[in-house]
Design a protein around this motif. Structure first.
Motif, PDB file in Angstrom:
ATOM      1  N   LYS A 269     116.099  -1.673  29.328  1.00  0.00           N
ATOM      2  CA  LYS A 269     115.740  -1.602  28.094  1.00  0.00           C
ATOM      3  C   LYS A 269     116.161  -0.312  27.393  1.00  0.00           C
ATOM      4  O   LYS A 269     116.937   0.387  27.941  1.00  0.00           O
ATOM      5  N   VAL A 270     116.092  -0.513  26.236  1.00  0.00           N
ATOM      6  CA  VAL A 270     116.879   0.844  25.290  1.00  0.00           C
ATOM      7  C   VAL A 270     115.704   1.585  24.883  1.00  0.00           C
ATOM      8  O   VAL A 270     114.816   1.304  24.362  1.00  0.00           O
ATOM      9  N   LEU A 271     115.785   2.883  25.297  1.00  0.00           N
ATOM     10  CA  LEU A 271     115.007   4.018  25.064  1.00  0.00           C
ATOM     11  C   LEU A 271     115.607   5.044  24.283  1.00  0.00           C
ATOM     12  O   LEU A 271     116.573   5.326  24.566  1.00  0.00           O
ATOM     13  N   VAL A 272     114.845   5.094  23.372  1.00  0.00           N
ATOM     14  CA  VAL A 272     115.173   6.191  22.169  1.00  0.00           C
ATOM     15  C   VAL A 272     114.412   7.522  22.387  1.00  0.00           C
ATOM     16  O   VAL A 272     113.337   7.429  22.102  1.00  0.00           O
ATOM     17  N   ASP A 273     115.033   8.316  22.597  1.00  0.00           N
ATOM     18  CA  ASP A 273     114.631   9.662  22.891  1.00  0.00           C
ATOM     19  C   ASP A 273     114.496  10.572  21.560  1.00  0.00           C
ATOM     20  O   ASP A 273     115.434  10.868  20.961  1.00  0.00           O
ATOM     21  N   LEU A 274     113.280  10.753  21.301  1.00  0.00           N
ATOM     22  CA  LEU A 274     113.276  11.282  19.723  1.00  0.00           C
ATOM     23  C   LEU A 274     112.870  12.841  19.825  1.00  0.00           C
ATOM     24  O   LEU A 274     112.548  13.683  18.929  1.00  0.00           O
TER      25      LEU A 274
END
Lengths: 468, 468, 468
Positions: free
Chosen positions: B110-115
């Motif tokens: 999965k693509v995890l976007v770290d904000l």
């Protein structure tokens, strides 16, 4: 809930395949673009293209000795690069376009984007893009991106330089360039066929075109009133009384010229709107074009107003600096209430007028005016604008005070400057007053909503559809 | 015309089927995104995603007790949400990332976007995004969106906060995030691999980085001239004449320090440009980088100029306030024309210089400078800028007037402040004068158009292509 | 390298076929849009659509007699145009919607975009878009684009007018309109079902809604202090001493009212933030909503501050103009060092406070505040803001000086205006001082990072995930 879950399960594989498709796309041919030229412009464009996911090939005569090229770009010979991509940006100066002639075979059917600009207008008999097209007639030349600086390309588009203009003879080629522009974050406007490219090439060369007319008016008015007041005050004093008050040129005279020019230009800023209203009233329709001179005048109202504000600011600074001297000269002053009322009102109207003036200036900053709704903008620029003109005109009338009838002021039979400058504002305010009287206002409102004189009769026959 | 009509008829059915396809798209997996975390950031992001047509799932530990979530979003457990979507935004603080470890199986691929952001620089040994990647090594971590505030997300992107930065190790994952960013109305810039994420995490923590150097220069100059003038005027008067004029610190001294610092900083703002021109002349090419110190100096010219403008504004306010006192002190004054000319010119140059100064400040507002073409911007900042420097320098020379040679001013053998501050502006103006002499100007123009010293000879062999 | 080359060769033909596909797309049905109405709005929209690559058909009752239509558009009868396109923009005034009834058959299933606006709020019982839907129930009505002016459409979107709002009952229809908006360079926000259309239609009619409350406060405060000072100074002098100093109304009185109102409004601008902090401290969480009145107050802080700045500017102008008179009246003045210190400090604090005040105003310009990071913005607006309040409050205290205890000032037992206006700023500054003491500050910081009172205990059970 179960269905939800199942569809979720299934989804994982689907998405992955979707992903890989999506991912393979940018490596395809359409994602390959070529940039000829490795100068500032070429490098910045290449970098931007790389960041947007394109694979970029630079075409260079000496592929081995190119420095500073963005990481990830390939450097090929011109011929290799031309073969590899369908879209080629020509970031080379016009004088060197002839290197493209031997490549003509490879450029057949390719889209060439001409980025070039000239150093001055009419430098060459034909536009650069047209010259390029004549060199490689089988390529599809599109003019575009030339209004951008290398700097804007590197730093990404922001507000005003988000717009790029393109023109070209084949719609398909323009579509391709348009798509790239959108991908880079620009908003492209199609300006028509390649014959428009001269116009596009003149864009970066223009220097405040909308300011030219207002600037000329300002310079003309300033010069006229400077010499007018020089003659009737300083020269007059020297000739008739032998007094040398030439030092007044620097501050006193400047402080008379500034408010005069400012008030006249403010009136000139609101006059065309009033004239346009009367023209619509007279014609009984809003669907006929204004005469050209009125159109041009209305387009530079903002510039007229801002120049007027500049002169008003100088007037305020000069006025505030003057006390240092004026007080020194006459140390005593009898104090009569009525006179105090008069001079204090004069100051107070001036201050309030100037405050509104500055407010108008602030709301004409692009970022502020963009944040206003249409109704808010017209409220500020029309209602507050006319109020400003009114306050400043009253300020000037109060300055004159009871002196209007005193013959001693008419040196050499000329009226003082402030009287001359009151003519135009008074006319504008009177005309505006006429326009806001209920019966005229009703008519003008009807016309602005699309009503036309004589249309009622026609309407009964045609059942015409009124439009927004 | 008939053909047109027929194709129109046919079109109706076609469009409808096209429509239904288009419509089914957003309900597909790729349109499903998941947000972990239900704080301000998570909620705002979720709302924005919903508005852009995504179907949003919130992952929460306590799905039952989540409040304020945007309408239309689903709330699931972390595991359910992770399964349902391919793209997962992690809007959770770094300290709590360990809850992801047990989910590792669901997060695979999965693509995890770290904000996430930190509270201060170097709070942790590695960047948050790298830490996240180490926790779930089989997910594809992308750092991004962290420069946005929850507020900016809710209110939609506007000018400057339209830009988002992303970085990550897999191009495919970055493409997915980039597409979402574009859909939300942002313009995303790829900053490279995940190792750049520390840089991205430092972005929101920076406090006016470009203002730091100019600010230090301003503080340094202010302190120096404050103590210098304190010693040579107030201390001097106290020690040699026993007079206590310490009260002058508040207004008179401040009003000497401000113009001095302002003029020096204005000169410092135009000096690097002049130096750069001479360096290009000396090297005979524009294709070699400037030394680092010059690059850094040139990057903060705008800030130098704006600080200088601030000091100039204070100077104007102090000057305008002073008459209240200066007039009171010396009630009489002989009035000689030449002296009046002198003092009035002094004031007039000051006012005109200040007017231009403010104009420069206004054109450096982002929304104004964006609306200018490159040629207009350089006209204002270079031509008008040097004119401003010239006017302000003349103003200062006139202030000094004939006092330059009067020994009485050299208290304790130190020159007065205004003399010290004239050195740098005079040097800059002289150098600039050299640059605009026809013969030097011709050379520099050639170089800026791409000409290189010694390239003519090489050219004859290589037929080098000059580039934009 | 060979592979590279080969794939390049192959690419040429592939791209060309890709190109022709890409090119055929815009001529398809989905690229056809129809505009009913040939007024300003219709023409501007049509032009913009053409520029974005759509083929545009205008529907008109009199296709033969339409002028000024953009080049390249077709003009058809309403029925023909309705058949030809799936998406129809209705740029006609509501009064004329009934012409659509006979077209109902052709409009079945079509997407109709209602662009209309009204002249005033609640002009009609139901929203225009809902009325349109009731006339052609089988069409899919979407409200949208009505916040744009014809001018904005012609000149392309810029900053604030980049946003368009749409609402409608069918998601598919909204998707279509949204896609067109994006294509035209706008960023569309979905505002829900068609029942929201009244809200959208009220948008262009609103006149500074956020300025209303601050404006009322400003007018109220101005009126109160004007009459208060009128009575206790001018009326008092007239009644007790028989002196007519009514002329003071214009400048002196105005110059007392302005700073008083300015200082109070500046305090009102920072009070809600302080109150909110105390509320969070008391509640021990940031996750509960503020009361409505506090929310509304916080939303108009910017407007409060800008109005306060306006009054401060007037105060400065009035003060600078006054010397002309004050000096004239009392020609002598003994000069004591301590008094000079006092009056000079008073002036200096005023100038510095005003300088910061203006800085705050500049950073609240949209284009400037957008260019700041969140941390920079809060530094300026919170730290510098409170510093401004502090400087201005000290300025006012110094103005009062030792007069606080002098009974002679309490005309008719009323305190002078400056005392009244010091109450609120002093309270705000004291509360702020409390908030920045280390122990309170630590608590408030913890809360803002998501800590909740009592959550620690819960945490041990729930292992709650803290969120950003």
């Amino acid at each position: 809930m179960m269905d939800e879950e199942r569809s979720n399960e299934k989804c994982e594989s689907v998405t992955l395949s979707l992903m890989s498709e999506a991912v393979s796309a940018p490596t395809e041919c359409e994602k390959r673009v070529c940039v000829f030229g490795t100068g500032d412009m070429g490098r910045s464009l290449g970098l931007r293209l790389l960041q947007a996911g394109y694979s970029v090939m630079f075409g260079s005569r000496r592929p081995q000795s190119c420095n500073f090229l963005p990481n990830g770009a390939q450097v090929l010979s011109h011929a290799e690069a031309a073969q590899a991509a369908h879209l080629i940006f020509i970031a080379v100066q016009r004088e060197h376009y002839d290197f493209l002639v031997p490549l003509a075979y490879h450029l057949k059917g390719k889209v060439l984007v001409d980025l070039s600009n000239n150093l001055k207008k009419n430098q060459y008999p034909e536009a650069n893009a047209e010259y390029l097209q004549s060199l490689v007639p089988e390529a599809e030349v599109v003019k575009g991106f030339n209004t951008l600086s290398a700097w804007a390309l590197q730093n990404g588009p922001s507000d005003a330089n988000r717009q790029v203009y393109i023109c070209g003879d084949r719609a398909e080629a323009k579509q391709v360039v348009l798509a790239v522009a959108t991908k880079l974050g620009f908003s492209a406007l199609d300006r028509g066929s390649l014959s428009a490219s001269r116009e596009l090439e003149d864009f970066p060369l223009q220097l405040f075109p909308l300011w030219r007319l207002p600037m000329r008016i300002a310079v003309g008015l300033t010069a006229f009133f400077f010499f007018y007041l020089l003659i009737r005050e300083i020269l007059y004093a020297y000739i008739t009384q032998g007094k040398d008050i030439s030092f007044r040129i620097m501050v006193s005279l400047a402080n008379r010229v500034c408010p005069i020019v400012s008030l006249i230009m403010l009136a000139l800023c609101y006059l065309p709107g009033v004239l346009a209203s009367f023209l619509q009233l007279y014609r009984g329709t809003k669907y006929r074009r204004f005469p050209d001179w009125l159109d041009r005048w209305m387009l530079c109202r903002k510039q007229l107003g801002l120049l007027a504000l500049g002169f008003a600011c100088l007037h305020v600074l000069y006025t505030l600096i003057i006390p240092i001297r004026s007080v020194v000269q006459n140390g005593t002053n009898e104090f009569i209430t009525s006179r105090a009322w008069h001079s204090d009102s004069y100051l107070s109207f001036g201050i309030l007028g100037f405050g509104l003036y500055v407010l108008l200036g602030i709301t004409s900053l692009p970022s502020v005016s963009n944040a206003l709704s249409w109704r808010e903008f017209s409220f500020v620029q029309s209602k507050l604008g006319h109020l400003t003109l009114l306050l400043c005109t009253i300020h000037t009338y109060l300055y004159g005070g009871k002196r209007f009838l005193s013959a001693s002021l008419y040196n050499w039979y000329t009226p003082p400057g402030y009287m001359l400058c009151l003519v135009l504002p008074s006319v504008v305010l009177l005309l505006k007053l006429l326009l806001v009287t209920p019966c005229v206002d009703r008519n003008i409102t009807r016309i602005r909503q699309g009503w036309e004189k004589g249309a009622d009769q026609r309407n009964s026959k045609n059942n015409k559809t009124l439009v927004l």
